[in-house]
Design a protein around this motif. Sequence first.
Motif, PDB file in Angstrom:
ATOM      1  N   VAL A 214       6.475 -14.927  32.925  1.00  0.00           N
ATOM      2  CA  VAL A 214       7.614 -14.509  32.894  1.00  0.00           C
ATOM      3  C   VAL A 214       8.714 -15.470  32.408  1.00  0.00           C
ATOM      4  CG1 VAL A 214       7.042 -12.880  34.836  1.00  0.00           C
ATOM      5  CG2 VAL A 214       8.084 -15.065  35.281  1.00  0.00           C
ATOM      6  N   CYS A 215       9.914 -14.873  32.041  1.00  0.00           N
ATOM      7  CA  CYS A 215      11.048 -15.896  31.626  1.00  0.00           C
ATOM      8  C   CYS A 215      12.095 -15.923  32.595  1.00  0.00           C
ATOM      9  CB  CYS A 215      11.377 -15.616  30.335  1.00  0.00           C
ATOM     10  SG  CYS A 215      13.110 -16.640  29.660  1.00  0.00           S
ATOM     11  N   ALA A 216      12.448 -16.938  33.107  1.00  0.00           N
ATOM     12  CA  ALA A 216      13.436 -16.784  34.341  1.00  0.00           C
ATOM     13  C   ALA A 216      14.725 -17.843  33.776  1.00  0.00           C
ATOM     14  CB  ALA A 216      12.946 -17.646  35.589  1.00  0.00           C
ATOM     15  N   LEU A 217      15.895 -17.199  33.833  1.00  0.00           N
ATOM     16  CA  LEU A 217      17.070 -17.663  33.361  1.00  0.00           C
ATOM     17  C   LEU A 217      17.752 -18.076  34.750  1.00  0.00           C
ATOM     18  CD1 LEU A 217      16.505 -15.447  31.005  1.00  0.00           C
ATOM     19  CD2 LEU A 217      18.824 -16.134  30.297  1.00  0.00           C
ATOM     20  N   ASN A 218      18.250 -19.508  34.989  1.00  0.00           N
ATOM     21  CA  ASN A 218      18.842 -19.931  36.112  1.00  0.00           C
ATOM     22  C   ASN A 218      20.271 -20.107  35.830  1.00  0.00           C
ATOM     23  OD1 ASN A 218      19.387 -20.467  39.013  1.00  0.00           O
ATOM     24  ND2 ASN A 218      17.656 -22.121  38.842  1.00  0.00           N
ATOM     25  N   CYS A 219      21.283 -19.126  36.170  1.00  0.00           N
ATOM     26  CA  CYS A 219      22.460 -19.245  35.707  1.00  0.00           C
ATOM     27  C   CYS A 219      23.274 -20.019  36.934  1.00  0.00           C
ATOM     28  CB  CYS A 219      23.013 -17.768  35.565  1.00  0.00           C
ATOM     29  SG  CYS A 219      21.911 -16.903  34.360  1.00  0.00           S
ATOM     30  N   PRO A 220      23.968 -20.793  36.422  1.00  0.00           N
ATOM     31  CA  PRO A 220      25.185 -21.441  37.372  1.00  0.00           C
ATOM     32  C   PRO A 220      26.416 -20.917  37.443  1.00  0.00           C
ATOM     33  CG  PRO A 220      24.879 -22.897  35.754  1.00  0.00           C
ATOM     34  CD  PRO A 220      23.743 -21.656  35.499  1.00  0.00           C
ATOM     35  N   PRO A 221      27.499 -20.970  38.257  1.00  0.00           N
ATOM     36  CA  PRO A 221      28.608 -20.319  38.360  1.00  0.00           C
ATOM     37  C   PRO A 221      29.519 -21.037  37.052  1.00  0.00           C
ATOM     38  CG  PRO A 221      28.272 -21.037  40.697  1.00  0.00           C
ATOM     39  CD  PRO A 221      27.120 -21.685  39.732  1.00  0.00           C
ATOM     40  N   SER A 222      30.161 -20.187  36.188  1.00  0.00           N
ATOM     41  CA  SER A 222      30.858 -20.885  35.170  1.00  0.00           C
ATOM     42  C   SER A 222      31.978 -21.402  35.530  1.00  0.00           C
ATOM     43  CB  SER A 222      30.894 -19.713  34.128  1.00  0.00           C
ATOM     44  OG  SER A 222      31.842 -20.062  33.123  1.00  0.00           O
ATOM     45  N   PRO A 223      32.438 -22.623  35.178  1.00  0.00           N
ATOM     46  CA  PRO A 223      33.923 -23.088  35.360  1.00  0.00           C
ATOM     47  C   PRO A 223      34.948 -22.125  34.820  1.00  0.00           C
ATOM     48  CG  PRO A 223      32.779 -24.270  33.651  1.00  0.00           C
ATOM     49  CD  PRO A 223      31.811 -23.302  33.997  1.00  0.00           C
ATOM     50  N   LYS A 224      34.870 -21.296  34.216  1.00  0.00           N
ATOM     51  CA  LYS A 224      35.851 -20.429  33.442  1.00  0.00           C
ATOM     52  C   LYS A 224      35.310 -19.060  33.184  1.00  0.00           C
ATOM     53  CE  LYS A 224      35.257 -21.991  28.793  1.00  0.00           C
ATOM     54  NZ  LYS A 224      36.004 -22.687  27.566  1.00  0.00           N
ATOM     55  N   PRO A 225      36.126 -17.992  33.183  1.00  0.00           N
ATOM     56  CA  PRO A 225      35.630 -16.772  32.904  1.00  0.00           C
ATOM     57  C   PRO A 225      34.811 -16.631  31.617  1.00  0.00           C
ATOM     58  CG  PRO A 225      37.959 -16.722  33.462  1.00  0.00           C
ATOM     59  CD  PRO A 225      37.542 -18.128  33.307  1.00  0.00           C
ATOM     60  N   VAL A 226      33.779 -15.639  31.758  1.00  0.00           N
ATOM     61  CA  VAL A 226      32.952 -15.346  30.456  1.00  0.00           C
ATOM     62  C   VAL A 226      33.061 -13.992  30.292  1.00  0.00           C
ATOM     63  CG1 VAL A 226      30.307 -15.354  29.885  1.00  0.00           C
ATOM     64  CG2 VAL A 226      31.331 -17.239  31.263  1.00  0.00           C
ATOM     65  N   PHE A 227      33.519 -13.594  28.962  1.00  0.00           N
ATOM     66  CA  PHE A 227      33.771 -12.280  28.653  1.00  0.00           C
ATOM     67  C   PHE A 227      32.636 -11.808  27.835  1.00  0.00           C
ATOM     68  CE2 PHE A 227      37.879 -13.739  29.872  1.00  0.00           C
ATOM     69  CZ  PHE A 227      38.442 -12.924  30.580  1.00  0.00           C
ATOM     70  N   LEU A 228      32.362 -10.550  27.841  1.00  0.00           N
ATOM     71  CA  LEU A 228      31.161 -10.088  26.954  1.00  0.00           C
ATOM     72  C   LEU A 228      31.949  -9.336  25.759  1.00  0.00           C
ATOM     73  CD1 LEU A 228      28.059  -9.347  26.561  1.00  0.00           C
ATOM     74  CD2 LEU A 228      28.681  -7.190  27.977  1.00  0.00           C
ATOM     75  N   ALA A 229      31.532  -9.848  24.581  1.00  0.00           N
ATOM     76  CA  ALA A 229      32.156  -9.134  23.326  1.00  0.00           C
ATOM     77  C   ALA A 229      31.157  -7.975  23.027  1.00  0.00           C
ATOM     78  CB  ALA A 229      32.221  -9.998  22.252  1.00  0.00           C
ATOM     79  N   GLN A 230      31.542  -6.714  22.735  1.00  0.00           N
ATOM     80  CA  GLN A 230      30.723  -5.594  22.501  1.00  0.00           C
ATOM     81  C   GLN A 230      30.922  -5.259  21.206  1.00  0.00           C
ATOM     82  OE1 GLN A 230      29.413  -2.792  25.605  1.00  0.00           O
ATOM     83  NE2 GLN A 230      30.820  -3.504  27.086  1.00  0.00           N
ATOM     84  N   SER A 231      31.847  -5.720  20.458  1.00  0.00           N
ATOM     85  CA  SER A 231      31.973  -5.245  19.110  1.00  0.00           C
ATOM     86  C   SER A 231      31.489  -6.405  18.116  1.00  0.00           C
ATOM     87  CB  SER A 231      33.355  -4.773  18.959  1.00  0.00           C
ATOM     88  OG  SER A 231      34.322  -5.930  19.062  1.00  0.00           O
ATOM     89  N   LYS A 232      31.212  -6.192  16.811  1.00  0.00           N
ATOM     90  CA  LYS A 232      31.011  -7.237  16.179  1.00  0.00           C
ATOM     91  C   LYS A 232      32.052  -8.327  15.812  1.00  0.00           C
ATOM     92  CE  LYS A 232      27.094  -4.671  13.618  1.00  0.00           C
ATOM     93  NZ  LYS A 232      26.690  -4.174  12.438  1.00  0.00           N
ATOM     94  N   ASP A 233      33.126  -7.690  15.603  1.00  0.00           N
ATOM     95  CA  ASP A 233      34.415  -8.686  15.519  1.00  0.00           C
ATOM     96  C   ASP A 233      34.787  -9.427  16.849  1.00  0.00           C
ATOM     97  OD1 ASP A 233      35.457  -6.609  16.928  1.00  0.00           O
ATOM     98  OD2 ASP A 233      37.157  -5.812  15.387  1.00  0.00           O
ATOM     99  N   GLY A 234      34.306  -9.016  17.815  1.00  0.00           N
ATOM    100  CA  GLY A 234      34.759  -9.681  19.270  1.00  0.00           C
ATOM    101  C   GLY A 234      35.948  -9.234  19.780  1.00  0.00           C
ATOM    102  N   GLY A 235      36.467  -7.929  19.036  1.00  0.00           N
ATOM    103  CA  GLY A 235      37.732  -7.581  19.694  1.00  0.00           C
ATOM    104  C   GLY A 235      37.650  -6.821  21.057  1.00  0.00           C
ATOM    105  N   SER A 236      36.565  -6.447  21.428  1.00  0.00           N
ATOM    106  CA  SER A 236      36.264  -5.710  22.539  1.00  0.00           C
ATOM    107  C   SER A 236      35.578  -6.372  23.643  1.00  0.00           C
ATOM    108  CB  SER A 236      35.767  -4.326  22.354  1.00  0.00           C
ATOM    109  OG  SER A 236      35.279  -3.467  23.522  1.00  0.00           O
ATOM    110  N   THR A 237      36.186  -6.925  24.645  1.00  0.00           N
ATOM    111  CA  THR A 237      35.483  -7.649  25.464  1.00  0.00           C
ATOM    112  C   THR A 237      35.806  -6.955  27.060  1.00  0.00           C
ATOM    113  OG1 THR A 237      37.804  -8.946  26.075  1.00  0.00           O
ATOM    114  CG2 THR A 237      36.102  -9.597  24.594  1.00  0.00           C
ATOM    115  N   ASP A 238      34.601  -7.313  27.815  1.00  0.00           N
ATOM    116  CA  ASP A 238      34.661  -7.079  29.206  1.00  0.00           C
ATOM    117  C   ASP A 238      34.192  -8.176  30.061  1.00  0.00           C
ATOM    118  OD1 ASP A 238      35.075  -4.199  28.763  1.00  0.00           O
ATOM    119  OD2 ASP A 238      32.971  -3.920  28.030  1.00  0.00           O
ATOM    120  N   LEU A 239      34.766  -7.905  31.425  1.00  0.00           N
ATOM    121  CA  LEU A 239      34.442  -8.750  32.567  1.00  0.00           C
ATOM    122  C   LEU A 239      33.267  -8.456  33.332  1.00  0.00           C
ATOM    123  CD1 LEU A 239      35.214 -11.970  33.415  1.00  0.00           C
ATOM    124  CD2 LEU A 239      36.673 -10.835  35.318  1.00  0.00           C
ATOM    125  N   TRP A 240      32.195  -8.915  33.410  1.00  0.00           N
ATOM    126  CA  TRP A 240      31.157  -8.361  34.151  1.00  0.00           C
ATOM    127  C   TRP A 240      30.714  -9.096  35.478  1.00  0.00           C
ATOM    128  CZ3 TRP A 240      28.292  -3.861  33.505  1.00  0.00           C
ATOM    129  CH2 TRP A 240      28.857  -3.234  32.276  1.00  0.00           C
TER     130      TRP A 240
END
Length: 278
Positions: A214-240
């Motif tokens: 299996v592949c395990a990704l151990n993710c620490p808390p980020s020091p700043k918000p991480v937004f998910l870009a769902q469009s190719k131009d990065g114009g649409s972002t969401d906070l998950w």
Amino acid sequence: MPQSPLLVDFAVALPIVLGIAYVVAWAMRRLFGQRLRLSLTTMTIVSLLGISLGLLLSGLLFYGQRLWMPTTILLTVGSSIGLAFVTAAVAALVRPGYDDVDAAAVLAAGESDTVEFKETARWNVREQKKDPRMELAIAKTVAAFLNSRGGVLVIGANDAGEAIGLDRDLATLRTPDHDRFELWLRDLMSTLLGRNAAALPHIQFAAAPGGSTVCALNCPPSPKPVFLAQSKDGGSTDLWVRVGNSTRSLGVDEAVEYVARHWRPTLASVLTGRPRSG
């Protein structure tokens, strides 16, 4: 001729000292890279303390020293670099444990607010084909962990914690091996989450009970918000974020409130470069 030369010296020296401290801190961050999880602000404070130490040593060890003498300048800059380097080296060695995880123990414990299982990362099991929606689900989960308290994402395990393996995902790659899979993961996260966020998770491949990998990704808390870009131009972002055992997107009002609360500066968050807990 200034009426108070000492005050003039301090007025001139203060921005220079701050600039030197910032440059030293930036250099240490570049030198140690992702091994150093102390923020630039923290390293700048350490560099300033090094300059203060250099001034103290100059005054204690050398008679008649003044602020702009070469000996004083060399000692203060050297002390700043030395203290910053030692601090960064120690921090890199004793950084929080976001490295290897016990995959068997994680699978046995099951999913929680800090653990998520994904059977595949690219392959749609129901439709039996490669599906970008699977990739998006991986990015959403990683973003949610980074934006919350951190967590572990295990790829190649079903919801029951049974190791299925990575064969179906590997078969979608030109070179079906773990190195290529990790490279693909990093590229996916860089595209959807940004390069800084993509560098945060620690990726490992581990043998699970039954012989599957299996592949395990151990993710620490980020020091700043991480937004998910769902469009190719990065114009649409969401906070998950993680809400219990689930991953969900926040609306604009919720996201603003969450960011203000979760990344509200505290003394601990400034010194460690990590968001406040809770």
